[in-house]
Scaffold this active site. Structure first.
Site, short mmCIF file in Angstrom:
data_model
loop_
_atom_site.label_atom_id
_atom_site.label_comp_id
_atom_site.label_asym_id
_atom_site.label_seq_id
_atom_site.Cartn_x
_atom_site.Cartn_y
_atom_site.Cartn_z
N HIS A 141 -14.70 -17.02 -3.87
CA HIS A 141 -15.24 -18.38 -3.80
C HIS A 141 -14.39 -19.21 -2.83
O HIS A 141 -13.34 -19.73 -3.22
CB HIS A 141 -15.21 -19.04 -5.18
CG HIS A 141 -16.24 -18.52 -6.11
ND1 HIS A 141 -17.53 -19.01 -6.14
CD2 HIS A 141 -16.19 -17.54 -7.05
CE1 HIS A 141 -18.22 -18.35 -7.06
NE2 HIS A 141 -17.43 -17.45 -7.62
N GLU A 160 -14.94 -22.14 -1.84
CA GLU A 160 -14.92 -23.53 -2.30
C GLU A 160 -13.92 -23.74 -3.44
O GLU A 160 -13.65 -24.89 -3.81
CB GLU A 160 -16.33 -23.97 -2.72
CG GLU A 160 -16.82 -23.48 -4.06
CD GLU A 160 -17.29 -22.03 -4.09
OE1 GLU A 160 -17.78 -21.61 -5.14
OE2 GLU A 160 -17.14 -21.30 -3.08
N CYS A 194 -20.12 -15.08 -3.30
CA CYS A 194 -20.04 -14.41 -4.59
C CYS A 194 -21.32 -13.60 -4.82
O CYS A 194 -21.61 -12.68 -4.08
CB CYS A 194 -19.72 -15.40 -5.71
SG CYS A 194 -19.18 -14.58 -7.24
#
Length: 198
Positions: A180, A182, A78
Site C-alpha cells: 500500500h 498510500e 494491493c
C-alpha cells in the site's frame, strides 16, 4: 486528472487522501466517461479476488479499463494489482483482467505467519519509473495472503517473505504495487508522485 476506480471494493479514501496531500487533481468514480477523460487510472482494492472481479464486472467498466490502459498509465494497488493478472486462485479459479501473464496464489512461506502484515524491504529487479529516487533499502507496508506468480521480466521489485514475493510489476502502461503506497510513509508518497508525474 487521476481517476480512482470505484467499484465497491477499494480503499478509496486513503488513496484519495494521499493524492490530495500531494496536490494532484483526482476523482473517485465508476463512470466510463471519467475514465476516458482522466490522464491516469488507479485500481485500488481490499478483500477477496472473486468478489472484487464480480463487483468490477457489474460496473460495466472492464472493457473501458482495458481500452484506456492501452493509452495511459494504470496503477493497481494491493488486490487491485492482483486483478491485473490472468487468474486468481482465492476460493477457486477466477479470471482476472489479463494485463500481465501469471496468476495469484496463496502464499506458503515456511515458519512465517499468513497474512503478511507489516513493513518489508523493496528489492529492485529492474528499472521502473514509479520506483525511482526511493533511496537505499526502501521499506513499504504490506497486508496480503495471496501473491502474484509471473515472469521475472514483469517484476519491477520483490520482497523477501520466506522467499521471493512479487511486490511491484510493470508491463507497458500497466503498473502494480502489492503493498500500500498510500500507507507507506514518504517512500509510498514518492511512488505515488512518480506515478502521477509519468
Amino acid at each position: 486528472m487521476i481517476a480512482v476506480i470505484d467499484y465497491g471494493a477499494g480503499n478509496l479514501f486513503s488513496v484519495k487522501n494521499a493524492l490530495d496531500y500531494l496536490g494532484y487533481e483526482n476523482v473517485f468514480t465508476n463512470s466510463a466517461d471519467d475514465l476516458k477523460k482522466a490522464d491516469k487510472l488507479i485500481l485500488p482494492g481490499v478483500g477477496a479476488f472473486p468478489d472484487a472481479m464480480k463487483m468490477l464486472a457489474e460496473t460495466g467498466l472492464i472493457e473501458t479499463i482495458k481500452e484506456e490502459a492501452m493509452k495511459k498509465p494504470l496503477l493497481g494497488i494491493c488486490l487491485g494489482m492482483q486483478m491485473l493478472f490472468e487468474k486468481g486462485y482465492e476460493f477457486g479459479e477466477t479470471e482476472g483482467l489479463g494485463f500481465i501473464g501469471g496468476s495469484v496464489k496463496l502464499m506458503t512461506p515456511e515458519n512465517l505467519v499468513i497474512p503478511q502484515i507489516g513493513w518489508n524491504e523493496l528489492i529492485m529487479n529492474k528499472e521502473c519509473p514509479i520506483l525511482k529516487d526511493l533511496g537505499e533499502k526502501p521499506y513499504v507496508y504490506f497486508v496480503h495472503s495471496y501473491a502474484a506468480e509471473c515472469d521475472s521480466e514483469d517484476v519491477a521489485a520483490y520482497t523477501d517473505y520466506g522467499g521471493r514475493v512479487t511486490a511491484c510489476v510493470m508491463k507497458g502502461n500497466v503498473y502494480g504495487c502489492q503493498f500500500h503506497p498510500e500507507k507507506s510513509g514518504e517512500t509510498g508518497l514518492r511512488i505515488l508522485r512518480n506515478f502521477a508525474e509519468l
